[in-house]
Scaffold this motif. Sequence first.
Motif: not given
Length: 161
Positions: A10-23, A34-44
Amino acid sequence: MSTPAIRPIQKKDDEHIASVIRRVLEELNVPKTGTVYEDTSLDVMFETYNRDGAVYFVVEENNKIIGGGGISQLANFDGNVCELQKMYFLSEARGKGIGQAMLKLCFNAAREFGYEKCYLETMPYMKAAQKLYQQEGFTYLDGPLGDTGHFSCPVHMIKVL
């Protein structure tokens, strides 16, 4: 303690899942380039997967996002192949069968979308993930398919759906 639930993002999850993935990426010392870490989609993530042929699921436990995973058309590839994308779990979610449940949801969605194969890229030292992928029918490829932009991920696998 509640049982983890897997549900569509859901839209409300964006910030949380981005944080989980980066962590998780930081914990595993994954290169930031060269990994998911720098994907612009990670925050949206909601917007990224809110389209035909794509879906992203989050794992929620006690009102906290602890992981996620999804599928989308394999970028820059001419064929009916999806890519397993951004499947990462916090340490507290690992070893509980959540990864296997997530894969099954993603495979079912991929089949519903009409994909014939599922592709993924990972890191050589992510042995537990590779073991799970092999158990679920993935085999190794000699090189990448398409061009995901993840040039730092040298392990390529595919599964016939």
